[in-house]
Design a protein around this motif. Structure first.
Motif, short mmCIF file in Angstrom:
data_model
loop_
_atom_site.label_atom_id
_atom_site.label_comp_id
_atom_site.label_asym_id
_atom_site.label_seq_id
_atom_site.Cartn_x
_atom_site.Cartn_y
_atom_site.Cartn_z
N CYS A 1 0.85 -1.18 0.00
CA CYS A 1 0.00 0.00 0.00
C CYS A 1 0.90 1.24 0.00
O CYS A 1 1.89 1.30 0.72
CB CYS A 1 -0.86 -0.04 1.25
N VAL A 2 0.56 2.24 -0.83
CA VAL A 2 1.42 3.41 -0.95
C VAL A 2 1.18 4.47 0.13
O VAL A 2 1.90 5.45 0.22
CB VAL A 2 1.28 4.09 -2.34
N VAL A 3 0.15 4.28 0.93
CA VAL A 3 -0.15 5.27 1.97
C VAL A 3 0.94 5.25 3.04
O VAL A 3 1.30 4.19 3.54
CB VAL A 3 -1.53 5.01 2.61
N VAL B 1 -3.55 1.11 -3.21
CA VAL B 1 -4.00 1.52 -1.89
C VAL B 1 -4.73 0.31 -1.31
O VAL B 1 -5.47 -0.37 -2.02
CB VAL B 1 -4.95 2.74 -2.01
N CYS B 2 -4.49 0.02 -0.03
CA CYS B 2 -5.12 -1.18 0.53
C CYS B 2 -6.53 -0.91 1.03
O CYS B 2 -6.94 0.24 1.23
CB CYS B 2 -4.24 -1.80 1.62
N TYR C 1 -7.44 7.27 7.02
CA TYR C 1 -5.99 7.26 7.23
C TYR C 1 -5.62 6.21 8.25
O TYR C 1 -6.43 5.86 9.10
CB TYR C 1 -5.52 8.65 7.65
N PRO C 2 -4.37 5.72 8.17
CA PRO C 2 -3.96 4.68 9.13
C PRO C 2 -4.08 5.21 10.55
O PRO C 2 -3.79 6.38 10.80
CB PRO C 2 -2.50 4.43 8.78
N ARG C 3 -4.49 4.33 11.43
CA ARG C 3 -4.60 4.73 12.84
C ARG C 3 -3.24 4.63 13.48
O ARG C 3 -2.54 3.64 13.32
CB ARG C 3 -5.58 3.82 13.57
N LYS C 4 -2.90 5.65 14.24
CA LYS C 4 -1.58 5.71 14.80
C LYS C 4 -1.26 4.55 15.74
O LYS C 4 -0.24 3.93 15.62
CB LYS C 4 -1.39 7.05 15.52
N ASP C 5 -2.20 4.27 16.62
CA ASP C 5 -1.95 3.21 17.61
C ASP C 5 -1.59 1.89 16.93
O ASP C 5 -0.69 1.19 17.33
CB ASP C 5 -3.20 2.95 18.45
N ASP C 6 -2.34 1.60 15.89
CA ASP C 6 -2.12 0.35 15.20
C ASP C 6 -0.74 0.29 14.57
O ASP C 6 -0.11 -0.75 14.57
CB ASP C 6 -3.14 0.19 14.08
#
Ligand SMILES: [Zn+2]
Length: 129
Positions: free
Chosen positions: A5-7, A61-62, A103-108
């Protein structure tokens, strides 16, 4: 090298186990105005995380960045190189309508795969006790 994934902060690979699929940015090199408009939503989404990023025809993108209703329920056969299990993004007669928005979650992201496995392991252990 597997597709990722490019993010920024994500870089997921397709995984049946985790239910993650990769989706190529649609309408690459398609200069029709509607195609450009739709492609731009994807590109802008990634650019918000990666300043100098330039999309290529292989940029993906996933599924983690899409809401559930971005996918059609139909799990049919897919053409090309997409994996068999990949859910289909919803489309109309013009093409793909869905675009990434989560957007990706920071915690994860602070958890490594090993951390996740440990958590899972301990959760299962606790359930057995
Ligand atoms: Zn991703």
């Amino acid at each position: 090298m597997p597709d990722r994934c490019v993010v920024f902060g994500c870089s997921s690979v397709a995984s049946l186990e985790k239910g993650i699929s990769l989706h190529r940015i649609p309408f690459f090199n398609d200069e029709r105005s509607e195609a450009k408009r739709r492609r731009k939503r994807w590109v802008n989404f990634v650019k918000a995380t990666r300043d100098k990023w330039v999309p290529t025809k292989n940029s993906k993108v996933c599924s983690e960045h899409f809401t559930k209703d971005s996918f059609s329920r139909q799990f049919g056969s897919l053409s090309g190189s997409e994996s068999n299990f990949a859910p289909r993004l919803i489309r109309d007669e013009f093409g793909i309508v869905a675009y990434p928005s989560i957007y990706p979650r920071k915690d994860d992201n602070e958890l490594t795969t090993r951390d996740r496995r440990m958590i899972l392991y301990h959760t299962i252990r606790c359930m057995q006790l």
